[in-house]
Design a protein around this motif. Sequence first.
Motif, mmCIF file in Angstrom:
data_model
loop_
_atom_site.group_PDB
_atom_site.id
_atom_site.type_symbol
_atom_site.label_atom_id
_atom_site.label_comp_id
_atom_site.label_asym_id
_atom_site.label_seq_id
_atom_site.Cartn_x
_atom_site.Cartn_y
_atom_site.Cartn_z
ATOM 1 N N ALA A 269 -4.776 4.116 -42.250
ATOM 2 C CA ALA A 269 -5.509 3.302 -43.042
ATOM 3 C C ALA A 269 -5.710 3.537 -44.417
ATOM 4 N N SER A 270 -5.566 4.735 -44.957
ATOM 5 C CA SER A 270 -5.626 5.012 -46.371
ATOM 6 C C SER A 270 -4.841 4.796 -47.258
ATOM 7 N N VAL A 271 -3.550 4.247 -46.855
ATOM 8 C CA VAL A 271 -2.292 4.039 -47.534
ATOM 9 C C VAL A 271 -2.332 2.638 -48.278
ATOM 10 N N PRO A 272 -2.418 2.458 -49.424
ATOM 11 C CA PRO A 272 -2.688 1.077 -49.807
ATOM 12 C C PRO A 272 -1.339 0.221 -49.515
ATOM 13 N N ALA A 273 -1.636 -1.223 -49.151
ATOM 14 C CA ALA A 273 -0.658 -1.992 -48.781
ATOM 15 C C ALA A 273 -0.151 -2.610 -49.984
ATOM 16 N N PRO A 274 1.461 -2.333 -50.147
ATOM 17 C CA PRO A 274 1.935 -2.754 -51.479
ATOM 18 C C PRO A 274 2.347 -4.209 -51.548
ATOM 19 N N ALA A 275 2.156 -4.874 -52.743
ATOM 20 C CA ALA A 275 2.471 -6.448 -52.697
ATOM 21 C C ALA A 275 3.901 -6.816 -52.387
ATOM 22 N N PHE A 276 4.104 -7.696 -51.643
ATOM 23 C CA PHE A 276 5.477 -8.116 -51.325
ATOM 24 C C PHE A 276 5.524 -9.560 -50.993
ATOM 25 N N SER A 277 6.697 -10.195 -51.317
ATOM 26 C CA SER A 277 6.720 -11.925 -50.935
ATOM 27 C C SER A 277 6.993 -12.069 -49.250
ATOM 28 N N THR A 278 7.097 -13.087 -49.154
ATOM 29 C CA THR A 278 7.509 -13.510 -47.602
ATOM 30 C C THR A 278 9.009 -13.417 -47.323
ATOM 31 N N MET A 279 9.553 -13.502 -48.256
ATOM 32 C CA MET A 279 11.166 -13.263 -48.227
ATOM 33 C C MET A 279 11.458 -11.750 -48.185
ATOM 34 N N ASP A 280 10.556 -10.817 -48.844
ATOM 35 C CA ASP A 280 10.693 -9.428 -48.660
ATOM 36 C C ASP A 280 10.267 -9.031 -47.142
ATOM 37 N N TRP A 281 9.185 -9.656 -46.726
ATOM 38 C CA TRP A 281 8.844 -9.328 -45.292
ATOM 39 C C TRP A 281 9.974 -9.681 -44.278
ATOM 40 N N ILE A 282 10.842 -10.965 -44.496
ATOM 41 C CA ILE A 282 11.903 -11.350 -43.513
ATOM 42 C C ILE A 282 12.982 -10.275 -43.769
ATOM 43 N N LYS A 283 13.230 -9.876 -45.059
ATOM 44 C CA LYS A 283 14.532 -9.179 -45.280
ATOM 45 C C LYS A 283 14.208 -7.636 -44.425
ATOM 46 N N SER A 284 12.666 -7.271 -44.659
ATOM 47 C CA SER A 284 12.522 -6.003 -44.241
ATOM 48 C C SER A 284 12.801 -6.050 -42.419
ATOM 49 N N LEU A 285 12.225 -7.192 -41.984
ATOM 50 C CA LEU A 285 12.254 -7.372 -40.492
ATOM 51 C C LEU A 285 13.731 -7.269 -40.044
ATOM 52 N N GLY A 286 14.563 -7.853 -40.825
ATOM 53 C CA GLY A 286 15.786 -7.832 -40.281
ATOM 54 C C GLY A 286 16.574 -6.481 -40.200
ATOM 55 N N VAL A 287 16.290 -5.825 -41.465
ATOM 56 C CA VAL A 287 16.750 -4.320 -41.416
ATOM 57 C C VAL A 287 16.028 -3.407 -40.446
ATOM 58 N N SER A 288 14.902 -3.650 -40.215
ATOM 59 C CA SER A 288 14.205 -3.014 -38.923
ATOM 60 C C SER A 288 14.913 -3.121 -37.485
ATOM 61 N N LEU A 289 15.174 -4.521 -37.480
ATOM 62 C CA LEU A 289 15.599 -4.881 -36.124
ATOM 63 C C LEU A 289 16.777 -4.387 -35.767
ATOM 64 N N ILE A 290 17.494 -3.717 -36.826
ATOM 65 C CA ILE A 290 18.889 -3.157 -36.411
ATOM 66 C C ILE A 290 18.432 -1.874 -35.450
ATOM 67 N N ALA A 291 17.843 -1.194 -35.825
ATOM 68 C CA ALA A 291 17.475 0.036 -35.028
ATOM 69 C C ALA A 291 16.951 -0.076 -33.552
ATOM 70 N N VAL A 292 15.987 -1.331 -33.767
ATOM 71 C CA VAL A 292 15.473 -1.939 -32.519
ATOM 72 C C VAL A 292 16.345 -2.483 -31.527
ATOM 73 N N SER A 293 17.335 -3.174 -32.089
ATOM 74 C CA SER A 293 18.330 -3.849 -31.226
ATOM 75 C C SER A 293 19.198 -2.809 -30.505
ATOM 76 N N PHE A 294 19.270 -1.536 -31.103
ATOM 77 C CA PHE A 294 20.096 -0.540 -30.407
ATOM 78 C C PHE A 294 19.275 -0.026 -29.369
ATOM 79 N N THR A 295 17.742 0.133 -29.452
ATOM 80 C CA THR A 295 17.189 0.798 -28.520
ATOM 81 C C THR A 295 16.987 -0.145 -27.255
ATOM 82 N N TYR A 296 17.164 -1.718 -27.408
ATOM 83 C CA TYR A 296 16.764 -2.383 -26.370
ATOM 84 C C TYR A 296 18.252 -2.832 -25.573
#
Length: 446
Positions: A180-207
């Motif tokens: 809870a103590s780590v400040p949330a960095p500012a980011f755009s909706t496109m940044d969120w989507i790009k991050s989601l896509g890269v994060s899904l790579i490892a998740v896809s392997f696990t599923y």
Amino acid sequence: MTSKNKLGLFSFTMIVIGLVIGMGIFRTAATSAKDALNPSVYFSAWVIGGLVALCGSLTYAEIGSRYPVTGGYYKVFAKAYHPSIAFAINCLILVSNAASLSGVALIGSGYILKLFPGEWTDIHKALLSCVAIIIFYVINLQGLKMSSRAQNILMVIKITMLLVLIGGLLFPAEYAGQNASVPAPAFSTMDWIKSLGVSLIAVSFTYGGYQQTINFGNEVEKPSKNIPRGIFIGIAVIIALYLLANLSYYNLVGFERMKGEREVAYVVIDKMFGGKGAAIFSAFLFLGVLAYVNGLLMSNPRVMYAMGEDGSLPKIFAKQNEKTNVLTFSLTIFAAICIVILFFAQEFEKILSFTIFLDCFGMVLSSATIFWFRKKTKHLDGTGIYKMKLFPLLPVIFIAAYLFVGTSIAIDDPKAALIGVSVLAAFIIIYFIFNHNRNVSDKIEA
């Protein structure tokens, strides 16, 4: 097949769970966290990954019902596409499986080296993984076969380890305090989507693994009812286990520390039970990894054998040792591919991107055959086969998800994507060269 020999709801559900739960959950959580901007991206990736797995498994189950053949995941390509695509994708799957084996071996090496003092690098992990592959290569040369009892024991071990990790939620005194103590960095909706896509790579392997439900379409009792029920129950259990395990990681390790902690499960167990408990956990995990390595070294050479037998690969791939019946040549080639990939990449993340990018080809093309089979097998409707609801929404979601993941890999790791495309093109070229030479040879013999 008589109804007595068919799979009931419970058995099919256990198969679905067994196909998906591997060793990735003990490592990929850290990789997924590293690529996530914040916890909302991280947990969204794991929920979306589960929903995509549900869409995919239902799609493959219907394909299997409409085209019930042994080795369905390979043969649907030859049926719906050109044989060159079937050959190329099947070879991609073999390379992807070799990469998966190498990646899982690296997971086990990372955990077992935790038991020994010293600064261990990725090279050390690759060398230890190589030793494990060679040991089980030699064992398989002796004709060793893994029994179903050993596989069941392995599943019990893996699920037990997952439940132990989830048990960390019962130790609130050990929770990390920095989430809870780590400040949330500012980011755009496109940044969120790009991050989601890269994060899904490892998740896809696990599923991964649910695509093998394609092979059980005609072996399930009352398929129109039990297949969707078994898949829904199985995927729901998997999603619950994965989310709870990730919540345990998040609470006990902390989101920021997860980004740099590769053996995140070790940290959780160490907090719960101390160093000795973590050591025992690591030993069991390494045993699970070794069994996975042995299983792939047994199964994949048999695919190469089948391809050699039907002429897709040179006949030497179908040769067996007369004394032990071991597929010596195919086993040797597959083990060699695993070792080459290990030292080509060395890092789990590099192997992960390469593996999933290859899988994207197979997933998109294989699931898309549902449109072809729906059209060509209309006469099977109403005969008791499984027919998914919400068609074509489910396969479209699945295909779109893997196109998104493949695109994310191409943007995040262009080298892995370029190598993947090159490997696919090379296999198609090899098919036409080999097929041309075989036709010339047949004409000469005639």
